[in-house]
Design a protein around this motif. Structure first.
Motif, PDB file in Angstrom:
ATOM      1  N   GLU A 118     -44.739  54.502 -41.244  1.00 26.81           N
ATOM      2  CA  GLU A 118     -44.888  53.578 -40.109  1.00 26.81           C
ATOM      3  C   GLU A 118     -45.515  54.261 -38.890  1.00 26.81           C
ATOM      4  OE1 GLU A 118     -40.971  52.112 -39.397  1.00 26.81           O
ATOM      5  OE2 GLU A 118     -40.828  51.143 -41.357  1.00 26.81           O
ATOM      6  N   ALA A 119     -46.257  55.331 -39.129  1.00 31.52           N
ATOM      7  CA  ALA A 119     -46.873  56.056 -38.018  1.00 31.52           C
ATOM      8  C   ALA A 119     -47.911  55.170 -37.334  1.00 31.52           C
ATOM      9  CB  ALA A 119     -47.534  57.333 -38.523  1.00 31.52           C
ATOM     10  N   GLN A 120     -48.035  55.342 -36.060  1.00 28.89           N
ATOM     11  CA  GLN A 120     -48.963  54.550 -35.256  1.00 28.89           C
ATOM     12  C   GLN A 120     -50.164  55.408 -34.879  1.00 28.89           C
ATOM     13  OE1 GLN A 120     -47.063  52.642 -31.932  1.00 28.89           O
ATOM     14  NE2 GLN A 120     -48.951  52.566 -30.767  1.00 28.89           N
ATOM     15  N   ALA A 121     -51.359  54.861 -35.066  1.00 24.34           N
ATOM     16  CA  ALA A 121     -52.580  55.588 -34.680  1.00 24.34           C
ATOM     17  C   ALA A 121     -52.702  55.596 -33.161  1.00 24.34           C
ATOM     18  CB  ALA A 121     -53.795  54.927 -35.302  1.00 24.34           C
ATOM     19  N   GLN A 122     -53.403  56.596 -32.645  1.00 24.39           N
ATOM     20  CA  GLN A 122     -53.570  56.658 -31.201  1.00 24.39           C
ATOM     21  C   GLN A 122     -54.499  55.562 -30.716  1.00 24.39           C
ATOM     22  OE1 GLN A 122     -56.540  60.342 -31.371  1.00 24.39           O
ATOM     23  NE2 GLN A 122     -55.860  59.945 -29.340  1.00 24.39           N
ATOM     24  N   ASN A 123     -54.359  55.213 -29.460  1.00 16.50           N
ATOM     25  CA  ASN A 123     -55.223  54.232 -28.824  1.00 16.50           C
ATOM     26  C   ASN A 123     -56.629  54.819 -28.744  1.00 16.50           C
ATOM     27  OD1 ASN A 123     -56.642  52.692 -26.839  1.00 16.50           O
ATOM     28  ND2 ASN A 123     -54.698  52.014 -25.981  1.00 16.50           N
ATOM     29  N   LYS A 124     -57.618  54.061 -29.148  1.00 21.25           N
ATOM     30  CA  LYS A 124     -58.997  54.564 -29.157  1.00 21.25           C
ATOM     31  C   LYS A 124     -59.490  54.936 -27.762  1.00 21.25           C
ATOM     32  CE  LYS A 124     -60.370  52.380 -33.389  1.00 21.25           C
ATOM     33  NZ  LYS A 124     -61.388  51.678 -34.133  1.00 21.25           N
ATOM     34  N   LEU A 125     -58.870  54.347 -26.751  1.00 17.97           N
ATOM     35  CA  LEU A 125     -59.235  54.686 -25.378  1.00 17.97           C
ATOM     36  C   LEU A 125     -58.991  56.162 -25.083  1.00 17.97           C
ATOM     37  CD1 LEU A 125     -60.023  53.723 -22.485  1.00 17.97           C
ATOM     38  CD2 LEU A 125     -57.595  53.317 -22.111  1.00 17.97           C
ATOM     39  N   PHE A 126     -57.957  56.745 -25.736  1.00 10.12           N
ATOM     40  CA  PHE A 126     -57.601  58.135 -25.475  1.00 10.12           C
ATOM     41  C   PHE A 126     -58.067  59.074 -26.581  1.00 10.12           C
ATOM     42  CE2 PHE A 126     -54.403  55.632 -23.176  1.00 10.12           C
ATOM     43  CZ  PHE A 126     -54.685  56.066 -21.901  1.00 10.12           C
ATOM     44  N   ALA A 127     -58.761  58.555 -27.583  1.00  9.31           N
ATOM     45  CA  ALA A 127     -59.264  59.407 -28.668  1.00  9.31           C
ATOM     46  C   ALA A 127     -60.353  60.322 -28.115  1.00  9.31           C
ATOM     47  CB  ALA A 127     -59.814  58.546 -29.795  1.00  9.31           C
ATOM     48  N   THR A 128     -60.457  61.500 -28.676  1.00  7.27           N
ATOM     49  CA  THR A 128     -61.470  62.453 -28.225  1.00  7.27           C
ATOM     50  C   THR A 128     -62.428  62.758 -29.361  1.00  7.27           C
ATOM     51  OG1 THR A 128     -60.038  64.283 -28.824  1.00  7.27           O
ATOM     52  CG2 THR A 128     -59.949  63.548 -26.548  1.00  7.27           C
ATOM     53  N   ASP A 129     -63.636  63.114 -28.996  1.00 12.79           N
ATOM     54  CA  ASP A 129     -64.669  63.467 -29.961  1.00 12.79           C
ATOM     55  C   ASP A 129     -64.819  64.984 -29.943  1.00 12.79           C
ATOM     56  OD1 ASP A 129     -66.878  63.755 -31.549  1.00 12.79           O
ATOM     57  OD2 ASP A 129     -68.247  62.677 -30.233  1.00 12.79           O
ATOM     58  N   PRO A 130     -64.493  65.665 -31.051  1.00 11.43           N
ATOM     59  CA  PRO A 130     -64.627  67.130 -31.064  1.00 11.43           C
ATOM     60  C   PRO A 130     -66.030  67.612 -30.719  1.00 11.43           C
ATOM     61  CG  PRO A 130     -63.432  66.371 -32.994  1.00 11.43           C
ATOM     62  CD  PRO A 130     -63.953  65.154 -32.296  1.00 11.43           C
ATOM     63  N   LYS A 131     -67.060  66.843 -31.034  1.00  9.01           N
ATOM     64  CA  LYS A 131     -68.429  67.244 -30.702  1.00  9.01           C
ATOM     65  C   LYS A 131     -68.643  67.274 -29.196  1.00  9.01           C
ATOM     66  CE  LYS A 131     -70.342  65.525 -34.985  1.00  9.01           C
ATOM     67  NZ  LYS A 131     -71.165  64.504 -35.606  1.00  9.01           N
ATOM     68  N   ARG A 149     -69.057  81.804 -24.063  1.00  7.38           N
ATOM     69  CA  ARG A 149     -68.486  80.809 -23.167  1.00  7.38           C
ATOM     70  C   ARG A 149     -66.963  80.789 -23.293  1.00  7.38           C
ATOM     71  NH1 ARG A 149     -69.817  75.153 -26.239  1.00  7.38           N
ATOM     72  NH2 ARG A 149     -68.823  75.778 -28.155  1.00  7.38           N
ATOM     73  N   PRO A 150     -66.291  80.409 -22.219  1.00  6.66           N
ATOM     74  CA  PRO A 150     -64.826  80.364 -22.273  1.00  6.66           C
ATOM     75  C   PRO A 150     -64.348  79.188 -23.130  1.00  6.66           C
ATOM     76  CG  PRO A 150     -65.607  79.504 -20.181  1.00  6.66           C
ATOM     77  CD  PRO A 150     -66.809  80.034 -20.915  1.00  6.66           C
ATOM     78  N   ALA A 151     -63.144  79.315 -23.629  1.00  5.47           N
ATOM     79  CA  ALA A 151     -62.562  78.223 -24.413  1.00  5.47           C
ATOM     80  C   ALA A 151     -62.347  77.007 -23.513  1.00  5.47           C
ATOM     81  CB  ALA A 151     -61.242  78.667 -25.017  1.00  5.47           C
ATOM     82  N   PRO A 152     -62.487  75.803 -24.057  1.00  6.61           N
ATOM     83  CA  PRO A 152     -62.279  74.612 -23.221  1.00  6.61           C
ATOM     84  C   PRO A 152     -60.823  74.491 -22.794  1.00  6.61           C
ATOM     85  CG  PRO A 152     -62.579  73.995 -25.513  1.00  6.61           C
ATOM     86  CD  PRO A 152     -62.835  75.460 -25.426  1.00  6.61           C
ATOM     87  N   ARG A 153     -60.634  73.868 -21.644  1.00  5.31           N
ATOM     88  CA  ARG A 153     -59.277  73.641 -21.173  1.00  5.31           C
ATOM     89  C   ARG A 153     -58.588  72.615 -22.060  1.00  5.31           C
ATOM     90  NH1 ARG A 153     -59.820  71.973 -15.094  1.00  5.31           N
ATOM     91  NH2 ARG A 153     -60.694  70.282 -16.253  1.00  5.31           N
ATOM     92  N   ARG A 154     -57.287  72.687 -22.127  1.00  7.69           N
ATOM     93  CA  ARG A 154     -56.504  71.746 -22.912  1.00  7.69           C
ATOM     94  C   ARG A 154     -56.611  70.364 -22.274  1.00  7.69           C
ATOM     95  NH1 ARG A 154     -51.160  69.893 -23.024  1.00  7.69           N
ATOM     96  NH2 ARG A 154     -50.372  69.612 -25.130  1.00  7.69           N
ATOM     97  N   ILE A 155     -56.801  69.356 -23.098  1.00  7.12           N
ATOM     98  CA  ILE A 155     -56.881  67.983 -22.597  1.00  7.12           C
ATOM     99  C   ILE A 155     -55.471  67.507 -22.275  1.00  7.12           C
ATOM    100  CG2 ILE A 155     -57.440  65.610 -23.219  1.00  7.12           C
ATOM    101  CD1 ILE A 155     -59.658  66.752 -24.987  1.00  7.12           C
TER     102      ILE A 155
END
Length: 83
Positions: free
Chosen positions: A64-77, A15-21
């Motif tokens: 003081e790094a800020q975590a990403q918004n969970k709305l935009f988090a991705t699941d590698p699975k 299968r082809p590699a997934p497109r970049r998000i």
């Protein structure tokens, strides 16, 4: 038992590699960089981006790094399904 041979394997994926998000903020960043380059020129736009990157690195180094918004988090699975 001394006659052991490796079975032939196919070490490639079918299968082809997934497109970049691409997230919505990335389109804004691309537009901002294009506008900076138009207004200031490529060299000064690059200098400003380097300054911004240095400020972000200092923020990370201070802890003081800020975590990403969970709305935009991705699941590698979800991106790379097993089957």
């Amino acid at each position: 038992m001394s006659n052991v041979e490796q079975l032939p394997i196919k070490a490639t994926s079918e299968r082809p590699a997934p497109r970049r998000i691409v997230r919505p903020c990335e389109w804004g960043l691309l537009g901002a960089v294009r506008d900076m380059e138009t207004q200031m020129g490529t060299v000064e736009a690059y200098n400003r981006l380097c300054d911004a990157a240095q400020q972000l690195k200092a923020k990370i180094d201070r802890g003081e790094a800020q975590a990403q918004n969970k709305l935009f988090a991705t699941d590698p699975k979800w991106i790379y399904p097993a089957g």
